[in-house]
Design an enzyme around this catalytic site. Sequence first.
Site, PDB file in Angstrom:
ATOM      1  N   HIS A   1      -4.273  10.187  17.755  1.00 21.64           N
ATOM      2  CA  HIS A   1      -5.623  10.703  17.943  1.00 21.64           C
ATOM      3  C   HIS A   1      -5.867  11.863  17.004  1.00 21.64           C
ATOM      4  O   HIS A   1      -4.953  12.368  16.358  1.00 21.64           O
ATOM      5  CB  HIS A   1      -5.827  11.160  19.404  1.00 21.64           C
ATOM      6  CG  HIS A   1      -6.042  10.023  20.355  1.00 21.64           C
ATOM      7  ND1 HIS A   1      -5.901  10.185  21.713  1.00 21.64           N
ATOM      8  CD2 HIS A   1      -6.383   8.729  20.167  1.00 21.64           C
ATOM      9  CE1 HIS A   1      -6.147   9.018  22.316  1.00 21.64           C
ATOM     10  NE2 HIS A   1      -6.437   8.133  21.393  1.00 21.64           N
TER      11      HIS A   1
ATOM     12  N   SER B   1      -8.457   3.046  20.018  1.00 17.43           N
ATOM     13  CA  SER B   1      -9.109   4.321  20.314  1.00 17.43           C
ATOM     14  C   SER B   1      -9.438   5.134  19.079  1.00 17.43           C
ATOM     15  O   SER B   1     -10.049   6.188  19.176  1.00 17.43           O
ATOM     16  CB  SER B   1      -8.231   5.148  21.256  1.00 17.43           C
ATOM     17  OG  SER B   1      -6.957   5.328  20.667  1.00 17.43           O
TER      18      SER B   1
ATOM     19  N   ASP C   1      -8.291  14.256  25.419  1.00 22.50           N
ATOM     20  CA  ASP C   1      -7.077  13.638  25.936  1.00 22.50           C
ATOM     21  C   ASP C   1      -6.435  14.351  27.104  1.00 22.50           C
ATOM     22  O   ASP C   1      -5.288  14.068  27.421  1.00 22.50           O
ATOM     23  CB  ASP C   1      -6.033  13.535  24.810  1.00 22.50           C
ATOM     24  CG  ASP C   1      -6.437  12.533  23.755  1.00 22.50           C
ATOM     25  OD1 ASP C   1      -5.826  12.584  22.670  1.00 22.50           O
ATOM     26  OD2 ASP C   1      -7.336  11.727  24.011  1.00 22.50           O
TER      27      ASP C   1
END
Lengths: 157, 244
Positions: free
Chosen positions: A63, A23, A101
């Site tokens: 992330h 990701s 998210d």
Amino acid sequence: MIWKGLGLITNTESPIVVVLSGSMEPAFYRGDLLFLTNPSNQRYQTGDITVYKVPGADIPIVHRVLETHDLVSDKRGVVAAAPLAQQQLLLTKGDNNHIDDIELYQGLEWLERKHIVGKVRGFLPYVGYVTIAMNDFPQLKYALLGGLGLLALIQRE
Amino acid sequence: MAPRSRKSGPSPSPAPPTSDTDAAPPLSPKDDSSVAHRSSIDALLVPVAGEEREEVKVNNASVADMKHACDDALKRFLSRPDLFKQIHTHTDVRLALGWLSVLIAGGTGLYGWRVPFEQSKPAVWAGVILYVILTITQTLYAYFIEGDTVFVGRRKTFDKRIVTERITITAKTTPSTPSSPPGYALGLAYVRSASGGKTLLGKGRASEERKFTEFFDERGVLDQERFERWVGQVVGRVMDGKAE
């Protein structure tokens, strides 16, 4: 003990982690090793890459920070004059994902500092595959431990 | 220089002289006890002939392996019942420090695993600092206090008074040069005292070096009898010298 000492110095419970998903491509690929620190009095900026653990989920996620806000708490009738690091609220998104998210937060609207494991400072490509292999094939792990034990026994001091 | 090849089988060693029929020439007026003492020691310092031994085989390209084999042979030889009793203080200290550091590391790891990170920080700090201190202490002890010491032994005999003897043996290796093989340098320090260490009866120091090629053959087998004969000779020399 070296690991524990490293964790204390960097103020994070896991100073070295392995990327498991794609990701964050093209920045990080699966199998990269990441080095983390978590300075407690530094604010996180938009664009920092963080590793966080949502309470209720086992695996940490890596992330990028999309938004930061400050939790203005009104304790004792006074508000902090300058924004405090520990009162930040964060929203993250993976570079390779289309949406942020929120779905991963399991009900939370924002991440708080206490959910953050650390900020990425550096990385090494491909080295993490050793850990991934040991997790997928536990025999490798036992073989390595057995080998180390044998070495410790037959060596002289 | 290639190590000399030895014929198979133990080389014959001289029969040890009995201490009753002392054939040594009469010595000028010294303590009678030291004469008897010296001959009985000489009897003990010779390797026992024909004793069944395990073969000691090491990699004769590794100086460290050869040194360790020689050290072990020396300890076995000198720890025999009538000879010295080994004092294990250095070993005990290192073991204690090592075990303590392992237990602390284990405890800290277990604690850090069970308790969440933020809560565990003070205790883990304490564990890590303690571990570092113990490891540093171990290293300094081994380097400064223990040094090259291989064997520390004590022997108590009773003539007209209790005589205590203490021997400290250090062993070093000398590196090889293009013209000579690596060597094994023994250093001995010997003290003989009475009445609980208050009266000094004798002191001695000796050091001698031999090349490893004298004791190891081309297969890497240690000729224990030859080695023990040499050690016995050096120890005998340091115990004889300078008796009051």
